[in-house]
Design a protein around this motif. Sequence first.
Motif, PDB file in Angstrom:
ATOM      1  N   MET A 209      50.522  37.083  23.965  1.00  0.00           N
ATOM      2  CA  MET A 209      50.950  35.988  24.842  1.00  0.00           C
ATOM      3  C   MET A 209      51.295  36.499  26.237  1.00  0.00           C
ATOM      4  SD  MET A 209      51.344  32.804  25.180  1.00  0.00           S
ATOM      5  CE  MET A 209      51.880  31.986  26.659  1.00  0.00           C
ATOM      6  N   THR A 210      52.139  37.559  26.269  1.00  0.00           N
ATOM      7  CA  THR A 210      52.509  38.095  27.581  1.00  0.00           C
ATOM      8  C   THR A 210      51.271  38.616  28.307  1.00  0.00           C
ATOM      9  OG1 THR A 210      53.018  40.173  26.494  1.00  0.00           O
ATOM     10  CG2 THR A 210      54.886  38.748  27.030  1.00  0.00           C
ATOM     11  N   GLY A 211      50.343  39.215  27.519  1.00  0.00           N
ATOM     12  CA  GLY A 211      49.104  39.708  28.116  1.00  0.00           C
ATOM     13  C   GLY A 211      48.328  38.581  28.755  1.00  0.00           C
ATOM     14  N   LEU A 212      48.321  37.472  28.070  1.00  0.00           N
ATOM     15  CA  LEU A 212      47.586  36.307  28.559  1.00  0.00           C
ATOM     16  C   LEU A 212      48.186  35.820  29.876  1.00  0.00           C
ATOM     17  CD1 LEU A 212      45.214  34.604  27.485  1.00  0.00           C
ATOM     18  CD2 LEU A 212      46.901  32.952  26.705  1.00  0.00           C
ATOM     19  N   VAL A 213      49.514  35.755  29.911  1.00  0.00           N
ATOM     20  CA  VAL A 213      50.199  35.316  31.135  1.00  0.00           C
ATOM     21  C   VAL A 213      49.848  36.239  32.288  1.00  0.00           C
ATOM     22  CG1 VAL A 213      52.444  35.054  32.249  1.00  0.00           C
ATOM     23  CG2 VAL A 213      52.117  34.228  29.907  1.00  0.00           C
ATOM     24  N   GLN A 214      49.900  37.547  31.989  1.00  0.00           N
ATOM     25  CA  GLN A 214      49.611  38.520  33.043  1.00  0.00           C
ATOM     26  C   GLN A 214      48.184  38.359  33.568  1.00  0.00           C
ATOM     27  OE1 GLN A 214      50.935  42.404  32.145  1.00  0.00           O
ATOM     28  NE2 GLN A 214      49.827  43.336  33.827  1.00  0.00           N
ATOM     29  N   ASN A 215      47.238  38.200  32.634  1.00  0.00           N
ATOM     30  CA  ASN A 215      45.851  38.040  33.049  1.00  0.00           C
ATOM     31  C   ASN A 215      45.652  36.756  33.847  1.00  0.00           C
ATOM     32  OD1 ASN A 215      45.040  40.405  31.844  1.00  0.00           O
ATOM     33  ND2 ASN A 215      44.621  39.408  29.891  1.00  0.00           N
ATOM     34  N   ALA A 216      46.345  35.712  33.411  1.00  0.00           N
ATOM     35  CA  ALA A 216      46.215  34.434  34.113  1.00  0.00           C
ATOM     36  C   ALA A 216      46.707  34.584  35.544  1.00  0.00           C
ATOM     37  CB  ALA A 216      46.996  33.358  33.383  1.00  0.00           C
ATOM     38  N   ILE A 217      47.845  35.287  35.711  1.00  0.00           N
ATOM     39  CA  ILE A 217      48.384  35.469  37.066  1.00  0.00           C
ATOM     40  C   ILE A 217      47.433  36.334  37.905  1.00  0.00           C
ATOM     41  CG2 ILE A 217      50.321  36.380  38.410  1.00  0.00           C
ATOM     42  CD1 ILE A 217      51.714  34.454  36.860  1.00  0.00           C
ATOM     43  N   ASP A 218      46.911  37.400  37.274  1.00  0.00           N
ATOM     44  CA  ASP A 218      45.928  38.240  37.969  1.00  0.00           C
ATOM     45  C   ASP A 218      44.757  37.396  38.456  1.00  0.00           C
ATOM     46  OD1 ASP A 218      47.279  40.564  37.650  1.00  0.00           O
ATOM     47  OD2 ASP A 218      46.118  41.276  35.922  1.00  0.00           O
ATOM     48  N   ALA A 219      44.248  36.563  37.540  1.00  0.00           N
ATOM     49  CA  ALA A 219      43.071  35.749  37.856  1.00  0.00           C
ATOM     50  C   ALA A 219      43.393  34.779  38.988  1.00  0.00           C
ATOM     51  CB  ALA A 219      42.617  34.992  36.621  1.00  0.00           C
ATOM     52  N   LEU A 220      44.573  34.167  38.923  1.00  0.00           N
ATOM     53  CA  LEU A 220      44.933  33.202  39.969  1.00  0.00           C
ATOM     54  C   LEU A 220      45.106  33.892  41.320  1.00  0.00           C
ATOM     55  CD1 LEU A 220      47.415  30.745  38.225  1.00  0.00           C
ATOM     56  CD2 LEU A 220      45.081  30.315  39.000  1.00  0.00           C
ATOM     57  N   ALA A 221      45.715  35.092  41.293  1.00  0.00           N
ATOM     58  CA  ALA A 221      45.946  35.798  42.559  1.00  0.00           C
ATOM     59  C   ALA A 221      44.613  36.206  43.198  1.00  0.00           C
ATOM     60  CB  ALA A 221      46.824  37.025  42.322  1.00  0.00           C
ATOM     61  N   LEU A 222      43.707  36.748  42.364  1.00  0.00           N
ATOM     62  CA  LEU A 222      42.406  37.147  42.899  1.00  0.00           C
ATOM     63  C   LEU A 222      41.621  35.914  43.353  1.00  0.00           C
ATOM     64  CD1 LEU A 222      40.556  39.585  43.339  1.00  0.00           C
ATOM     65  CD2 LEU A 222      39.574  39.149  41.092  1.00  0.00           C
ATOM     66  N   GLY A 223      41.673  34.878  42.505  1.00  0.00           N
ATOM     67  CA  GLY A 223      40.997  33.623  42.844  1.00  0.00           C
ATOM     68  C   GLY A 223      41.533  33.043  44.142  1.00  0.00           C
ATOM     69  N   SER A 224      42.839  33.204  44.380  1.00  0.00           N
ATOM     70  CA  SER A 224      43.446  32.684  45.615  1.00  0.00           C
ATOM     71  C   SER A 224      42.809  33.325  46.840  1.00  0.00           C
ATOM     72  CB  SER A 224      44.940  32.989  45.650  1.00  0.00           C
ATOM     73  OG  SER A 224      45.595  32.289  44.628  1.00  0.00           O
ATOM     74  N   LEU A 225      42.656  34.660  46.789  1.00  0.00           N
ATOM     75  CA  LEU A 225      42.056  35.343  47.935  1.00  0.00           C
ATOM     76  C   LEU A 225      40.631  34.851  48.170  1.00  0.00           C
ATOM     77  CD1 LEU A 225      43.174  39.083  47.640  1.00  0.00           C
ATOM     78  CD2 LEU A 225      44.021  37.324  49.185  1.00  0.00           C
ATOM     79  N   TYR A 226      39.862  34.746  47.085  1.00  0.00           N
ATOM     80  CA  TYR A 226      38.493  34.263  47.225  1.00  0.00           C
ATOM     81  C   TYR A 226      38.483  32.816  47.728  1.00  0.00           C
ATOM     82  CZ  TYR A 226      36.890  38.356  44.589  1.00  0.00           C
ATOM     83  OH  TYR A 226      36.611  39.621  44.177  1.00  0.00           O
ATOM     84  N   ALA A 227      39.408  32.007  47.207  1.00  0.00           N
ATOM     85  CA  ALA A 227      39.435  30.599  47.589  1.00  0.00           C
ATOM     86  C   ALA A 227      39.752  30.451  49.077  1.00  0.00           C
ATOM     87  CB  ALA A 227      40.446  29.836  46.743  1.00  0.00           C
ATOM     88  N   LEU A 228      40.743  31.232  49.559  1.00  0.00           N
ATOM     89  CA  LEU A 228      41.101  31.140  50.982  1.00  0.00           C
ATOM     90  C   LEU A 228      39.938  31.596  51.862  1.00  0.00           C
ATOM     91  CD1 LEU A 228      44.799  32.420  51.162  1.00  0.00           C
ATOM     92  CD2 LEU A 228      43.960  30.070  51.303  1.00  0.00           C
ATOM     93  N   THR A 229      39.255  32.664  51.409  1.00  0.00           N
ATOM     94  CA  THR A 229      38.108  33.148  52.185  1.00  0.00           C
ATOM     95  C   THR A 229      36.993  32.106  52.167  1.00  0.00           C
ATOM     96  OG1 THR A 229      38.730  35.331  51.397  1.00  0.00           O
ATOM     97  CG2 THR A 229      36.642  35.163  52.536  1.00  0.00           C
ATOM     98  N   ALA A 230      36.732  31.575  50.980  1.00  0.00           N
ATOM     99  CA  ALA A 230      35.660  30.582  50.854  1.00  0.00           C
ATOM    100  C   ALA A 230      35.978  29.333  51.674  1.00  0.00           C
ATOM    101  CB  ALA A 230      35.467  30.205  49.387  1.00  0.00           C
ATOM    102  N   LEU A 231      37.262  29.006  51.741  1.00  0.00           N
ATOM    103  CA  LEU A 231      37.678  27.838  52.508  1.00  0.00           C
ATOM    104  C   LEU A 231      37.416  28.059  54.003  1.00  0.00           C
ATOM    105  CD1 LEU A 231      38.944  25.198  51.704  1.00  0.00           C
ATOM    106  CD2 LEU A 231      41.188  26.198  52.069  1.00  0.00           C
ATOM    107  N   GLY A 232      37.716  29.263  54.469  1.00  0.00           N
ATOM    108  CA  GLY A 232      37.461  29.591  55.874  1.00  0.00           C
ATOM    109  C   GLY A 232      35.977  29.468  56.206  1.00  0.00           C
ATOM    110  N   ILE A 233      35.142  29.884  55.260  1.00  0.00           N
ATOM    111  CA  ILE A 233      33.696  29.788  55.460  1.00  0.00           C
ATOM    112  C   ILE A 233      33.254  28.326  55.345  1.00  0.00           C
ATOM    113  CG2 ILE A 233      31.474  30.433  54.430  1.00  0.00           C
ATOM    114  CD1 ILE A 233      32.878  33.109  53.647  1.00  0.00           C
ATOM    115  N   GLY A 234      33.824  27.635  54.353  1.00  0.00           N
ATOM    116  CA  GLY A 234      33.439  26.241  54.088  1.00  0.00           C
ATOM    117  C   GLY A 234      33.762  25.298  55.228  1.00  0.00           C
ATOM    118  N   LEU A 235      34.923  25.501  55.870  1.00  0.00           N
ATOM    119  CA  LEU A 235      35.320  24.628  56.984  1.00  0.00           C
ATOM    120  C   LEU A 235      34.276  24.651  58.081  1.00  0.00           C
ATOM    121  CD1 LEU A 235      39.096  25.228  57.720  1.00  0.00           C
ATOM    122  CD2 LEU A 235      37.957  23.034  57.439  1.00  0.00           C
TER     123      LEU A 235
END
Lengths: 381, 304
Positions: free
Chosen positions: B1-27
């Motif tokens: 369970m804790t592993g899952l939480v950690q992975n989820a946070i990792d995924a969200l943090a990495l996804g956030s960087l990609y999302a912000l970059t993609a948003l800059g390109i998308g605009l």
Amino acid sequence: MAGPDTEGGPAGLVWRLPVVGLRAFWTPIVLSLGVLVIVLAVWASGDTVLALAVTAALIRAVMVIGLYIFIGNSGVLAFGHATFMMVGAYGVAWLTLRPFNKSFALQLPEFLAAHQYPLLPSAIAAALLAAIVAFVVGIPIMRLSGIAAAIATLAVLGMFKTFYSNWSEWTLGAATMPGIPIYVDMWIALAWVVVALFVAYIYQRSKYGLALRASREDEFAARAAGINIPRQRLIAFVLSAFFMGIGGVLEAHYLGTIAVKNFWLTITFILLAMLIVGGQRSLSGAIVGVVVISTLIEILNSLEAGMNVGVAVLSVPIGAQELTIAGLMIIILVFRPDGIMGGREVPWPFGKAGRIVRDPGAVESEHDPLRRGLAQRDSAP
Amino acid sequence: MTGLVQNAIDALALGSLYALTALGIGLIFGVMRLINFAHGDLIMIGGYALIVPSSAAAAVAFIGAWPAPAMVAAIVFIVMLFALACERLAFRPLRRANPSVLLITSFALSFFLEHLVVMIYGGRVKAVSIWPELLEALPISGVRIPYLQIVTIGVTIGLLVLLVLFLKRTPMGIQMRAASEDFSTARLLGVRGNRVIAVAFAISGLLAAVVSLLYVSQVGALTYSMGIPLVLFAFVATVVGGMGSLTGAVLGGFVVGIASVTLQVALPVAMRPDRDVFVYGLILLILLMRPSGLVKVKSIEEKV
């Protein structure tokens, strides 16, 4: 509209008379002769350092023609063609390294590990491998719209670069693979440039090439005329990958070493710069671009080094060189987006050019501001 | 369970960087159909602006040594300035060019900026540390979640909310959406094209600056090509999300981030170095099934 480069006419008219053969193949003949003159001049001068630089430029020319076959005819950009160079270069290394060299670090299957194959068949086999890879990845990508396809080819490059740099048993990973037989000189590179020129020209005059060029000018009209665009693009993509593969093969046999990191964005950029500066819409543009950018690279090299060191332009990011090429590319794009040649091929000098232009509208539109404006409006989103 | 939480946070943090970059390109893609290759280099410039310009091996913090609010403001300002300069000098003269010409121009611009930095700072990797305290883990036993990841996710959510408010509620935002829908008609209705595009570039610069600060805090090093991996994944994210859709860009960014982290965890150890092969492969598979991306945009489809 078929564009301004319609001389030579539809194949059916041209093949009837052998005399017209010269005219039909005027573009590749003149371009080949032009390149031959450069090579002869360098050969006669006896400057071996310059000969090496010219060989490197000729290899680039094969690659740029490869790139042109797809980008020029389809109008779709591709950033992933270094993939096919890499596949070709490693493919030929597996075939032509001596078994002794292979036994060091590579774990190849028996038929590769124990044999060394002849050079020319190996070159063709390696380029075919690149073409097969292009066929497989091309099937999904050619269905995408232009811009999305350009980016997807970048994903392919990322994918193969990561794969090859971790596939140590076959590629030595990120390390340099040495010991590839060195046999490519100016003449061999020249021979491949001539082959590439003629194949590219025959392709662009064939019904497949014309169909693809039609889709480049007007996607909807082409589709309405029954052209299967993804299929036509795929044909060009595969043919283009074959010559990129040959380019990679020549590079491997020219340097004697290959490394994954050399098949990444720098070479992509230089090849694209050559094509764009010369003019991506004609074969002549591709060659002119290679000549201009290669000369520029040589001049900058000798300026940076204080002395002409010849060939080492591939991977060292010294700064000024790329800066100048990038700057030149932007200036060309702003002021002359169709490049130096502006989409034209070498003109036929004997008799009126107008006679062989089958589509008068194509020529008119070049000079008619209203039509040009309309064409621009149509090509804008 | 804790592993899952950690992975989820990792995924969200990495996804956030990609999302912000993609948003800059998308605009920017929205208002002028430009896929901006040089966006990654704006991120890179944000990083280099932290240190004193010199080609010496050791990096000396310059703006990076300022107090946090001043540092953030200065980096945002500098990156915005570069974004606006790119627009003015390279892209404005090409306003009427087709998307392929714009794309290749941004590719050239990207090389231009990178080698400009090489000429000034040298080509070597430079170590730089801002906010080292953010790399410490949260005081929760069993999981290792650095504060930085929480900050990254929080900042991303904050920026997304602000951007949505801007686009939906402010006159400029509404004009920008109109311009994305149909640039010529929007101009006929009184939207000022140059201003809308300049604002889009400014926001894109802001997003790049934020990504820059978050990314540099995480990796602690600068190279002239550091923006490339980010921008490649962000490109792919915009294509997967559906070109022309900002929701799609954000969605695509998170898809790519989540796919990366999931594969990192799920793949056998021997295959982990090949993770990106699978990420790219997955993306090609998505495109095979949905060639126009996850969110289909009407205004992007060309009309006959």
